[in-house]
Structures are given as C-alpha cells and as structure tokens.
Design an enzyme around this catalytic site. Structure first.
Site, PDB file in Angstrom:
ATOM      1  N   TYR A  69      -2.543  20.873   2.388  1.00  0.00           N
ATOM      2  CA  TYR A  69      -1.607  20.292   2.232  1.00  0.00           C
ATOM      3  C   TYR A  69      -1.358  20.900   0.590  1.00  0.00           C
ATOM      4  O   TYR A  69       0.012  21.318   0.699  1.00  0.00           O
ATOM      5  CB  TYR A  69      -2.585  19.035   1.903  1.00  0.00           C
ATOM      6  CG  TYR A  69      -1.232  18.419   0.691  1.00  0.00           C
ATOM      7  CD1 TYR A  69       0.095  17.437   1.306  1.00  0.00           C
ATOM      8  CD2 TYR A  69      -1.740  17.774  -0.403  1.00  0.00           C
ATOM      9  CE1 TYR A  69       1.047  16.627   0.927  1.00  0.00           C
ATOM     10  CE2 TYR A  69      -0.492  17.068  -1.563  1.00  0.00           C
ATOM     11  CZ  TYR A  69       1.193  16.591  -1.037  1.00  0.00           C
ATOM     12  OH  TYR A  69       1.433  16.178  -1.332  1.00  0.00           O
ATOM     13  N   GLU A  84       2.252   8.243  -0.709  1.00  0.00           N
ATOM     14  CA  GLU A  84       1.712   8.011  -1.755  1.00  0.00           C
ATOM     15  C   GLU A  84       1.005   6.313  -1.776  1.00  0.00           C
ATOM     16  O   GLU A  84       0.613   5.647  -2.968  1.00  0.00           O
ATOM     17  CB  GLU A  84       2.681   8.336  -2.785  1.00  0.00           C
ATOM     18  CG  GLU A  84       3.208   9.862  -2.969  1.00  0.00           C
ATOM     19  CD  GLU A  84       1.707  10.847  -3.580  1.00  0.00           C
ATOM     20  OE1 GLU A  84       0.889  10.040  -3.960  1.00  0.00           O
ATOM     21  OE2 GLU A  84       1.851  12.038  -3.012  1.00  0.00           O
ATOM     22  N   TRP A 142      -6.763  10.577  -1.873  1.00  0.00           N
ATOM     23  CA  TRP A 142      -5.541  11.665  -1.502  1.00  0.00           C
ATOM     24  C   TRP A 142      -5.924  11.880  -0.843  1.00  0.00           C
ATOM     25  O   TRP A 142      -5.611  12.774   1.046  1.00  0.00           O
ATOM     26  CB  TRP A 142      -4.374  12.674  -2.148  1.00  0.00           C
ATOM     27  CG  TRP A 142      -3.607  12.924  -1.436  1.00  0.00           C
ATOM     28  CD1 TRP A 142      -3.861  15.184  -0.805  1.00  0.00           C
ATOM     29  CD2 TRP A 142      -1.814  12.489  -0.772  1.00  0.00           C
ATOM     30  NE1 TRP A 142      -1.575  14.560  -0.880  1.00  0.00           N
ATOM     31  CE2 TRP A 142      -1.463  13.819  -0.545  1.00  0.00           C
ATOM     32  CE3 TRP A 142      -1.324  11.017  -0.491  1.00  0.00           C
ATOM     33  CZ2 TRP A 142       0.125  13.263  -0.083  1.00  0.00           C
ATOM     34  CZ3 TRP A 142      -0.781  10.515  -0.469  1.00  0.00           C
ATOM     35  CH2 TRP A 142       0.183  11.781   0.008  1.00  0.00           C
TER      36      TRP A 142
END
Length: 185
Positions: A18, A40, A48
């Site tokens: 990512y 998010e 994350w």
C-alpha cells in the site's frame, strides 16, 4: 534495500505494498476515492494494517464500493454487514459508509463528483510536504479541518479532521512520504 517511511516497515506485505503503490499517489476515480474514504472510516481507532488485510473482504461485502449500490442498501443489508465476521462490524462506521454513498449521489445531483469535490481544495494539485522524521507528520491540519467541515456540510458522516487528513494522504491530495523515502514521487 529501498528506503521507506517508517510506518511501512512495521506491518505486513499489505502495508508495504500500500505504501509503495498507493499512498500519496493521485487518485481521481470516484469509486476508488469512495473506497479510500470508507476504509479510512473503518480504520478509525484501529490500525491500517488490519484494514488492508480485510480489504478484499470489504470490497466483497460492499459491492466493490460501487457508490450507487452502497447508497441503495436497506436495513437488511446493513444487518448483514453488521454480522459479517470478515469485516469490521462497527454499526456506526457501516451506517456512515452507506450515508456517505448517498451523500456522493447528492453531490452528483449538484454536478460534481466526490473526487472533483475534494481535489478542488488543492486546485487539483498534490500538496508535497517535506518531513524528515515521522514525528513531524501531523494527524490533522487547518486544511483537513476545512475539507472535513465542507464534507460534513454536504452530509458526510464520520469525517473529522483526522480521518479526513488520512483520506487526503490516501488519495494523494497530500503527499507525506518522508524526505528520504524512495517512494515520495
């Protein structure tokens, strides 16, 4: 060995991929922008790496984040999502995602898409920050506060300045790769 931002060295391959291929890169496709906003929101209070590990499950559960489909979810679909063990089952976050898809549809009726709406705040340019240390990277700024406020005025939910800042990083409006990171540009 490639130099990366410190946070990309601490998690799974999902996190590193990512960082290397998406974070801070300009994204203007509405479906991708909506996906990143939704992810998010799901990440709030969590990490994350966890969200990225569940990303394919989120895509499957939320019809690949197709705005029109998500906006049409009914109570039965929301209940299904709240019981789906493959995703984060926070009812407030799920409700916000559905609400935000409906807010995107309202934006469209005003003649503007979600990507265009958020990118206009930076005149369609990436804000390139030049941080040398991870501690310098803020979690929110006056810029993210302004965009969060404008999103809220348009009916978006769960979009405070911190989530909005992370969202802006995710879609490349803000590039916070550290100065030594080989993936900055």
């Amino acid at each position: 060995m490639e130099q990366r931002c410190d946070w990309a060295l601490t998690g799974s391959n999902f996190l590193r991929d990512y960082h290397d291929n998406e974070w801070g890169k300009k994204t203007t496709d509405e479906q991708e922008v909506f996906e990143m906003l939704s992810l998010e929101i799901m990440q709030a209070g969590l990490n994350w790496d966890l969200v990225l590990k569940k990303r394919q499950n989120f895509r499957k559960a939320f019809d690949n984040f197709e705005v029109d489909k998500v906006a049409a979810y009914d109570t039965a679909k929301m209940d299904e999502l709240c019981h789906n063990v493959a995703i984060i089952r926070n009812k407030r976050k799920i409700t916000a995602t559905i609400n935000n898809a409906q807010a995107v549809i309202r934006l469209r009726s005003e003649g503007i898409g979600l990507a265009e709406f958020v990118w206009k705040f930076s005149d369609n340019k990436t804000v390139m920050n030049n941080w040398d240390h991870p501690e310098q990277v803020p979690s929110e700024t006056s810029f993210s506060k302004k965009i969060a406020s404008e999103l809220q005025k348009k009916g978006f939910k769960f979009v405070g300045p911190t989530i909005t800042y992370s969202f802006l990083q995710a879609i490349g409006i803000i590039n916070d790769h550290l100065s030594y990171c080989e993936f900055k540009n």
